[in-house]
Scaffold this motif. Structure first.
Motif, PDB file in Angstrom:
ATOM      1  N   LEU A 158       0.850  -1.251  -0.198  1.00  0.00           N
ATOM      2  CA  LEU A 158       0.075  -0.141   0.021  1.00  0.00           C
ATOM      3  C   LEU A 158       0.850   1.061   0.137  1.00  0.00           C
ATOM      4  CD1 LEU A 158      -3.043  -0.918   2.514  1.00  0.00           C
ATOM      5  CD2 LEU A 158      -3.136  -0.630   0.038  1.00  0.00           C
ATOM      6  N   GLY A 159       2.031   1.255   0.810  1.00  0.00           N
ATOM      7  CA  GLY A 159       2.617   2.267   0.705  1.00  0.00           C
ATOM      8  C   GLY A 159       3.477   2.818  -0.325  1.00  0.00           C
ATOM      9  N   LEU A 160       3.819   1.591  -1.395  1.00  0.00           N
ATOM     10  CA  LEU A 160       4.262   1.831  -2.846  1.00  0.00           C
ATOM     11  C   LEU A 160       3.213   2.433  -3.677  1.00  0.00           C
ATOM     12  CD1 LEU A 160       6.335  -1.199  -3.241  1.00  0.00           C
ATOM     13  CD2 LEU A 160       7.187   0.885  -2.940  1.00  0.00           C
ATOM     14  N   HIS A 161       1.938   2.397  -3.299  1.00  0.00           N
ATOM     15  CA  HIS A 161       0.823   2.573  -4.284  1.00  0.00           C
ATOM     16  C   HIS A 161      -0.014   3.878  -3.774  1.00  0.00           C
ATOM     17  CE1 HIS A 161       1.324  -0.698  -7.312  1.00  0.00           C
ATOM     18  NE2 HIS A 161       1.797  -1.176  -6.333  1.00  0.00           N
ATOM     19  N   ARG A 162       0.807   4.963  -3.263  1.00  0.00           N
ATOM     20  CA  ARG A 162      -0.066   5.915  -2.799  1.00  0.00           C
ATOM     21  C   ARG A 162      -0.256   7.185  -3.937  1.00  0.00           C
ATOM     22  NH1 ARG A 162       4.187   7.901   1.690  1.00  0.00           N
ATOM     23  NH2 ARG A 162       5.738   6.910   0.392  1.00  0.00           N
ATOM     24  N   THR A 163      -1.079   8.005  -3.479  1.00  0.00           N
ATOM     25  CA  THR A 163      -1.629   8.856  -4.567  1.00  0.00           C
ATOM     26  C   THR A 163      -0.757  10.120  -4.589  1.00  0.00           C
ATOM     27  OG1 THR A 163      -3.405   9.988  -5.230  1.00  0.00           O
ATOM     28  CG2 THR A 163      -3.260   9.935  -2.998  1.00  0.00           C
ATOM     29  N   THR A 164      -0.708  10.628  -5.774  1.00  0.00           N
ATOM     30  CA  THR A 164       0.092  11.718  -6.062  1.00  0.00           C
ATOM     31  C   THR A 164      -0.879  13.015  -6.214  1.00  0.00           C
ATOM     32  OG1 THR A 164      -0.244  11.660  -8.351  1.00  0.00           O
ATOM     33  CG2 THR A 164       1.446  10.613  -7.794  1.00  0.00           C
ATOM     34  N   PRO A 165      -0.240  14.215  -5.813  1.00  0.00           N
ATOM     35  CA  PRO A 165      -1.240  15.559  -5.956  1.00  0.00           C
ATOM     36  C   PRO A 165      -2.357  15.510  -7.260  1.00  0.00           C
ATOM     37  CG  PRO A 165       1.073  15.864  -5.519  1.00  0.00           C
ATOM     38  CD  PRO A 165       1.125  14.672  -5.775  1.00  0.00           C
ATOM     39  N   THR A 166      -1.873  14.854  -8.149  1.00  0.00           N
ATOM     40  CA  THR A 166      -2.720  14.669  -9.389  1.00  0.00           C
ATOM     41  C   THR A 166      -3.550  13.860  -9.456  1.00  0.00           C
ATOM     42  OG1 THR A 166      -1.125  13.514 -10.809  1.00  0.00           O
ATOM     43  CG2 THR A 166      -0.795  16.000 -10.630  1.00  0.00           C
ATOM     44  N   GLY A 167      -3.827  13.003  -8.396  1.00  0.00           N
ATOM     45  CA  GLY A 167      -4.682  11.845  -8.246  1.00  0.00           C
ATOM     46  C   GLY A 167      -4.363  10.591  -8.963  1.00  0.00           C
ATOM     47  N   THR A 168      -2.978  10.472  -9.268  1.00  0.00           N
ATOM     48  CA  THR A 168      -2.805   9.171  -9.902  1.00  0.00           C
ATOM     49  C   THR A 168      -1.788   8.425  -8.950  1.00  0.00           C
ATOM     50  OG1 THR A 168      -0.843  10.143 -10.791  1.00  0.00           O
ATOM     51  CG2 THR A 168      -2.413  10.183 -12.300  1.00  0.00           C
ATOM     52  N   CYS A 169      -1.901   7.138  -9.362  1.00  0.00           N
ATOM     53  CA  CYS A 169      -0.921   6.128  -8.307  1.00  0.00           C
ATOM     54  C   CYS A 169       0.575   6.326  -8.764  1.00  0.00           C
ATOM     55  CB  CYS A 169      -1.272   4.663  -8.607  1.00  0.00           C
ATOM     56  SG  CYS A 169      -0.193   3.503  -7.609  1.00  0.00           S
ATOM     57  N   ARG A 170       1.390   6.590  -7.556  1.00  0.00           N
ATOM     58  CA  ARG A 170       2.822   7.026  -7.837  1.00  0.00           C
ATOM     59  C   ARG A 170       3.552   5.767  -8.422  1.00  0.00           C
ATOM     60  NH1 ARG A 170       6.350   7.704  -2.421  1.00  0.00           N
ATOM     61  NH2 ARG A 170       6.400   5.451  -2.092  1.00  0.00           N
ATOM     62  N   THR A 171       3.180   4.487  -8.375  1.00  0.00           N
ATOM     63  CA  THR A 171       3.662   3.502  -8.607  1.00  0.00           C
ATOM     64  C   THR A 171       3.175   2.967 -10.357  1.00  0.00           C
ATOM     65  OG1 THR A 171       4.143   2.619  -6.711  1.00  0.00           O
ATOM     66  CG2 THR A 171       4.214   1.030  -8.226  1.00  0.00           C
ATOM     67  N   CYS A 172       2.065   2.791 -10.113  1.00  0.00           N
ATOM     68  CA  CYS A 172       1.107   2.450 -11.516  1.00  0.00           C
ATOM     69  C   CYS A 172       1.069   3.624 -12.644  1.00  0.00           C
ATOM     70  CB  CYS A 172      -0.158   2.000 -11.232  1.00  0.00           C
ATOM     71  SG  CYS A 172      -0.353   0.475 -10.114  1.00  0.00           S
ATOM     72  N   GLY A 173       0.877   4.737 -12.052  1.00  0.00           N
ATOM     73  CA  GLY A 173       0.573   6.001 -12.840  1.00  0.00           C
ATOM     74  C   GLY A 173      -0.687   6.171 -13.370  1.00  0.00           C
ATOM     75  N   GLY A 174      -1.749   4.951 -13.084  1.00  0.00           N
ATOM     76  CA  GLY A 174      -3.132   5.370 -13.437  1.00  0.00           C
ATOM     77  C   GLY A 174      -3.888   5.960 -12.326  1.00  0.00           C
ATOM     78  N   PRO A 175      -4.941   6.165 -12.618  1.00  0.00           N
ATOM     79  CA  PRO A 175      -5.870   6.854 -11.609  1.00  0.00           C
ATOM     80  C   PRO A 175      -5.938   6.242 -10.192  1.00  0.00           C
ATOM     81  CG  PRO A 175      -7.183   6.142 -13.429  1.00  0.00           C
ATOM     82  CD  PRO A 175      -5.924   5.740 -13.859  1.00  0.00           C
ATOM     83  N   TRP A 176      -5.911   6.752  -9.032  1.00  0.00           N
ATOM     84  CA  TRP A 176      -5.822   6.374  -7.733  1.00  0.00           C
ATOM     85  C   TRP A 176      -7.300   6.217  -7.261  1.00  0.00           C
ATOM     86  CZ3 TRP A 176      -6.897   6.796  -2.596  1.00  0.00           C
ATOM     87  CH2 TRP A 176      -6.123   5.966  -1.940  1.00  0.00           C
ATOM     88  N   PRO A 177      -7.684   5.274  -6.611  1.00  0.00           N
ATOM     89  CA  PRO A 177      -6.867   4.045  -6.185  1.00  0.00           C
ATOM     90  C   PRO A 177      -6.789   3.012  -7.274  1.00  0.00           C
ATOM     91  CG  PRO A 177      -9.371   3.960  -5.473  1.00  0.00           C
ATOM     92  CD  PRO A 177      -9.052   5.185  -5.934  1.00  0.00           C
ATOM     93  N   CYS A 178      -5.547   2.579  -7.373  1.00  0.00           N
ATOM     94  CA  CYS A 178      -5.218   1.547  -8.501  1.00  0.00           C
ATOM     95  C   CYS A 178      -5.672   0.446  -8.430  1.00  0.00           C
ATOM     96  CB  CYS A 178      -3.752   1.939  -8.957  1.00  0.00           C
ATOM     97  SG  CYS A 178      -2.857   0.962  -7.321  1.00  0.00           S
ATOM     98  N   HIS A 179      -5.262  -0.615  -9.154  1.00  0.00           N
ATOM     99  CA  HIS A 179      -6.112  -1.820  -9.018  1.00  0.00           C
ATOM    100  C   HIS A 179      -5.480  -2.679  -8.033  1.00  0.00           C
ATOM    101  CE1 HIS A 179      -7.485  -5.905 -10.459  1.00  0.00           C
ATOM    102  NE2 HIS A 179      -6.134  -6.184 -10.319  1.00  0.00           N
ATOM    103  N   VAL A 180      -4.203  -2.420  -7.569  1.00  0.00           N
ATOM    104  CA  VAL A 180      -3.359  -2.923  -6.502  1.00  0.00           C
ATOM    105  C   VAL A 180      -4.078  -2.520  -5.233  1.00  0.00           C
ATOM    106  CG1 VAL A 180      -1.286  -3.170  -5.142  1.00  0.00           C
ATOM    107  CG2 VAL A 180      -1.225  -3.149  -7.545  1.00  0.00           C
ATOM    108  N   VAL A 181      -4.180  -1.283  -4.819  1.00  0.00           N
ATOM    109  CA  VAL A 181      -5.040  -0.711  -3.771  1.00  0.00           C
ATOM    110  C   VAL A 181      -6.355  -1.346  -3.662  1.00  0.00           C
ATOM    111  CG1 VAL A 181      -5.862   1.162  -2.709  1.00  0.00           C
ATOM    112  CG2 VAL A 181      -3.593   1.393  -3.782  1.00  0.00           C
TER     113      VAL A 181
END
Length: 107
Positions: A58-81
């Motif tokens: 979960l720590g790796l898949h946090r959101t960025t200020p723009t609302g994307t997953c910092r690891t996956c790059g897609g919208p947050w919450p990502c598939h992993v979360v």
């Protein structure tokens, strides 16, 4: 073979190795978890370790200020979360039952 195919093969091998490792841990846990004190302690340690792994994911898949997953790059919450949330909060899974029992004991 191009670089993408090599990466895909390497990822597949790594994934299969991790799956085998987890399956072996499950098998050992099921085999060892009896009513003796050492087995109960081992089960407790396994739960703590697995919880730490989930928190790490979960720590790796946090959101960025723009609302994307910092690891996956897609919208947050990502598939992993989403997958972790569903598995941890699913009332049909043992984790929720464990939390229910803990809450009942503390009442």
């Amino acid at each position: 073979m191009d670089e993408c195919a090599v990466r895909a093969d390497a990822y597949h091998l790594l994934q299969q190795d991790i799956y085998r490792h987890l399956e072996e841990a499950e098998y050992v846990a099921e085999d060892l978890l009896e009513d003796d004190e050492d087995s109960i302690e081992l089960g407790s340690m396994l739960l703590v370790e697995l919880s730490a792994m989930i928190r790490g994911m979960l720590g790796l898949h946090r959101t960025t200020p723009t609302g994307t997953c910092r690891t996956c790059g897609g919208p947050w919450p990502c598939h992993v979360v989403g997958t972790i949330y569903t598995m941890v909060k699913d009332p049909q899974r043992p984790f929720v039952e464990l939390m229910r029992r803990s809450a009942a004991e503390s009442e």
